[in-house]
Design a protein around this motif. Structure first.
Motif, PDB file in Angstrom:
ATOM      1  N   GLU A  72       0.834  -1.211   0.000  1.00  0.00           N
ATOM      2  CA  GLU A  72       0.000   0.000   0.000  1.00  0.00           C
ATOM      3  C   GLU A  72       0.869   1.261   0.000  1.00  0.00           C
ATOM      4  OE1 GLU A  72      -4.046  -1.378   2.336  1.00  0.00           O
ATOM      5  OE2 GLU A  72      -2.202  -1.137   3.496  1.00  0.00           O
ATOM      6  N   GLU A  73       1.973   1.240   0.744  1.00  0.00           N
ATOM      7  CA  GLU A  73       2.903   2.383   0.739  1.00  0.00           C
ATOM      8  C   GLU A  73       3.461   2.612  -0.655  1.00  0.00           C
ATOM      9  OE1 GLU A  73       6.061   2.437   3.596  1.00  0.00           O
ATOM     10  OE2 GLU A  73       4.691   2.320   5.302  1.00  0.00           O
ATOM     11  N   GLN A  74       3.861   1.522  -1.334  1.00  0.00           N
ATOM     12  CA  GLN A  74       4.377   1.641  -2.697  1.00  0.00           C
ATOM     13  C   GLN A  74       3.327   2.221  -3.636  1.00  0.00           C
ATOM     14  OE1 GLN A  74       5.776  -2.260  -3.808  1.00  0.00           O
ATOM     15  NE2 GLN A  74       7.496  -2.197  -2.390  1.00  0.00           N
ATOM     16  N   GLN A  75       2.076   1.809  -3.470  1.00  0.00           N
ATOM     17  CA  GLN A  75       0.999   2.317  -4.320  1.00  0.00           C
ATOM     18  C   GLN A  75       0.769   3.808  -4.085  1.00  0.00           C
ATOM     19  OE1 GLN A  75      -2.023  -0.472  -3.095  1.00  0.00           O
ATOM     20  NE2 GLN A  75      -1.663  -1.822  -4.849  1.00  0.00           N
ATOM     21  N   VAL A  76       0.834   4.238  -2.834  1.00  0.00           N
ATOM     22  CA  VAL A  76       0.684   5.660  -2.507  1.00  0.00           C
ATOM     23  C   VAL A  76       1.798   6.465  -3.179  1.00  0.00           C
ATOM     24  CG1 VAL A  76       0.907   7.344  -0.619  1.00  0.00           C
ATOM     25  CG2 VAL A  76      -0.610   5.369  -0.364  1.00  0.00           C
ATOM     26  N   LYS A  77       3.045   6.002  -3.013  1.00  0.00           N
ATOM     27  CA  LYS A  77       4.178   6.716  -3.609  1.00  0.00           C
ATOM     28  C   LYS A  77       4.081   6.731  -5.136  1.00  0.00           C
ATOM     29  CE  LYS A  77       7.432   4.527  -1.182  1.00  0.00           C
ATOM     30  NZ  LYS A  77       8.758   4.191  -0.604  1.00  0.00           N
ATOM     31  N   LYS A  78       3.605   5.652  -5.714  1.00  0.00           N
ATOM     32  CA  LYS A  78       3.474   5.574  -7.171  1.00  0.00           C
ATOM     33  C   LYS A  78       2.444   6.593  -7.673  1.00  0.00           C
ATOM     34  CE  LYS A  78       2.657   2.268 -10.931  1.00  0.00           C
ATOM     35  NZ  LYS A  78       3.793   2.685 -11.723  1.00  0.00           N
ATOM     36  N   ARG A  79       1.299   6.682  -7.011  1.00  0.00           N
ATOM     37  CA  ARG A  79       0.262   7.647  -7.433  1.00  0.00           C
ATOM     38  C   ARG A  79       0.768   9.087  -7.290  1.00  0.00           C
ATOM     39  NH1 ARG A  79      -3.176   3.655  -5.091  1.00  0.00           N
ATOM     40  NH2 ARG A  79      -3.216   4.740  -3.099  1.00  0.00           N
ATOM     41  N   GLU A  80       1.490   9.368  -6.198  1.00  0.00           N
ATOM     42  CA  GLU A  80       2.049  10.716  -6.027  1.00  0.00           C
ATOM     43  C   GLU A  80       3.090  10.999  -7.106  1.00  0.00           C
ATOM     44  OE1 GLU A  80       1.350  11.178  -1.201  1.00  0.00           O
ATOM     45  OE2 GLU A  80       3.327  10.561  -1.915  1.00  0.00           O
ATOM     46  N   ALA A  81       3.937  10.007  -7.413  1.00  0.00           N
ATOM     47  CA  ALA A  81       4.970  10.184  -8.439  1.00  0.00           C
ATOM     48  C   ALA A  81       4.346  10.442  -9.807  1.00  0.00           C
ATOM     49  CB  ALA A  81       5.876   8.958  -8.492  1.00  0.00           C
ATOM     50  N   GLU A  82       3.253   9.781 -10.105  1.00  0.00           N
ATOM     51  CA  GLU A  82       2.578  10.000 -11.391  1.00  0.00           C
ATOM     52  C   GLU A  82       2.135  11.460 -11.517  1.00  0.00           C
ATOM     53  OE1 GLU A  82      -0.474   7.015 -11.215  1.00  0.00           O
ATOM     54  OE2 GLU A  82       0.863   5.435 -11.954  1.00  0.00           O
TER      55      GLU A  82
ATOM     56  N   LYS B  96      10.358   4.715  -6.305  1.00  0.00           N
ATOM     57  CA  LYS B  96      11.656   4.313  -6.862  1.00  0.00           C
ATOM     58  C   LYS B  96      11.788   4.659  -8.345  1.00  0.00           C
ATOM     59  CE  LYS B  96      10.144  -0.428  -7.465  1.00  0.00           C
ATOM     60  NZ  LYS B  96      10.198  -1.767  -6.990  1.00  0.00           N
ATOM     61  N   GLU B  97      10.703   4.621  -9.104  1.00  0.00           N
ATOM     62  CA  GLU B  97      10.793   4.967 -10.532  1.00  0.00           C
ATOM     63  C   GLU B  97      11.134   6.440 -10.724  1.00  0.00           C
ATOM     64  OE1 GLU B  97       7.780   3.444 -13.144  1.00  0.00           O
ATOM     65  OE2 GLU B  97       7.614   1.607 -11.960  1.00  0.00           O
ATOM     66  N   LEU B  98      10.586   7.298  -9.888  1.00  0.00           N
ATOM     67  CA  LEU B  98      10.918   8.719  -9.941  1.00  0.00           C
ATOM     68  C   LEU B  98      12.367   8.937  -9.506  1.00  0.00           C
ATOM     69  CD1 LEU B  98       9.983  11.570 -10.577  1.00  0.00           C
ATOM     70  CD2 LEU B  98       8.986  11.699  -8.286  1.00  0.00           C
ATOM     71  N   LEU B  99      12.804   8.194  -8.494  1.00  0.00           N
ATOM     72  CA  LEU B  99      14.203   8.273  -8.073  1.00  0.00           C
ATOM     73  C   LEU B  99      15.138   7.885  -9.220  1.00  0.00           C
ATOM     74  CD1 LEU B  99      14.031   6.694  -4.495  1.00  0.00           C
ATOM     75  CD2 LEU B  99      14.594   9.064  -5.040  1.00  0.00           C
ATOM     76  N   ASN B 100      14.751   6.872  -9.962  1.00  0.00           N
ATOM     77  CA  ASN B 100      15.573   6.420 -11.090  1.00  0.00           C
ATOM     78  C   ASN B 100      15.607   7.432 -12.229  1.00  0.00           C
ATOM     79  OD1 ASN B 100      16.234   4.022  -9.793  1.00  0.00           O
ATOM     80  ND2 ASN B 100      14.548   2.895 -10.708  1.00  0.00           N
ATOM     81  N   MET B 101      14.585   8.251 -12.363  1.00  0.00           N
ATOM     82  CA  MET B 101      14.545   9.278 -13.411  1.00  0.00           C
ATOM     83  C   MET B 101      15.469  10.455 -13.104  1.00  0.00           C
ATOM     84  SD  MET B 101      10.449   9.627 -14.141  1.00  0.00           S
ATOM     85  CE  MET B 101      10.698  11.125 -15.079  1.00  0.00           C
ATOM     86  N   ALA B 102      15.810  10.616 -11.839  1.00  0.00           N
ATOM     87  CA  ALA B 102      16.519  11.810 -11.384  1.00  0.00           C
ATOM     88  C   ALA B 102      17.939  11.900 -11.941  1.00  0.00           C
ATOM     89  CB  ALA B 102      16.562  11.840  -9.863  1.00  0.00           C
ATOM     90  N   ASP B 103      18.349  13.124 -12.231  1.00  0.00           N
ATOM     91  CA  ASP B 103      19.738  13.402 -12.607  1.00  0.00           C
ATOM     92  C   ASP B 103      20.623  13.469 -11.368  1.00  0.00           C
ATOM     93  OD1 ASP B 103      19.454  13.933 -15.557  1.00  0.00           O
ATOM     94  OD2 ASP B 103      18.050  15.428 -14.789  1.00  0.00           O
TER      95      ASP B 103
END
Length: 159
Positions: free
Chosen positions: A51-61, A115-122
């Motif tokens: 559920e935490e991962q899902q929350v972070k994913k929706r915020e990242a989107e 984590k996907e947003l973290l991976n996008m970061a410069d």
């Protein structure tokens, strides 16, 4: 120079709004500043890991939808690089010297950044080993950006 701050959640406390407004005004001398707030997800204390991962994913989107093409992306993350104010000033200056005139900083929600947003970061930046409320983080980041511009321009600022 353009700086965008994309932050998950709204600022509720008056004292934080006043501080944010003050540093935004000070920064207007040095850069074009934009602060974008995206909606945070309700995150009760008893969430499962999934559920935490899902929350972070929706915020990242929501964050990703607001990113501009060609911006240099810096995420604030507890595991990011820790640096002094002088080092942050040099890093910011190096971004601009390298031809990146637009830098976007992302402040995640109360659970952090997906984590996907973290991976996008410069670049990934940690403001401290201490944990701060994400609303207070916005004020701290603005103050450090202001301090960075003062350092870059060789202007005095209190220590």
């Amino acid at each position: 120079m353009r700086i965008t701050i994309i932050a998950v959640g709204k600022i509720k406390e008056k004292y934080l709004k006043e501080g944010i407004n003050e540093y935004s005004k000070r920064l207007s001398r040095y850069c074009k500043l934009e602060i974008i707030e995206v909606e945070d997800e309700h995150a009760p204390d008893n969430l499962s890991s999934l559920e935490e991962q899902q929350v972070k994913k929706r915020e990242a989107e929501r964050v990703v939808k607001r990113l501009k093409e060609g911006t240099l992306l810096v995420v604030l993350d507890v595991r990011g690089s820790k640096m002094s104010s002088e080092e942050l000033a040099r890093k910011l200056e190096s971004f601009f010297i390298s031809g990146k005139s637009h830098v976007t900083f992302v402040i995640g929600g109360s659970l952090g950044i997906d984590k996907e947003l973290l991976n996008m970061a410069d670049f990934s930046l940690s403001l401290s080993d201490m944990t701060f409320p994400h609303q207070l983080t916005r004020l701290i980041l603005l103050e450090q950006l202001y301090r960075s511009f003062k350092i870059i321009n060789g202007e005095p600022y209190h220590k």
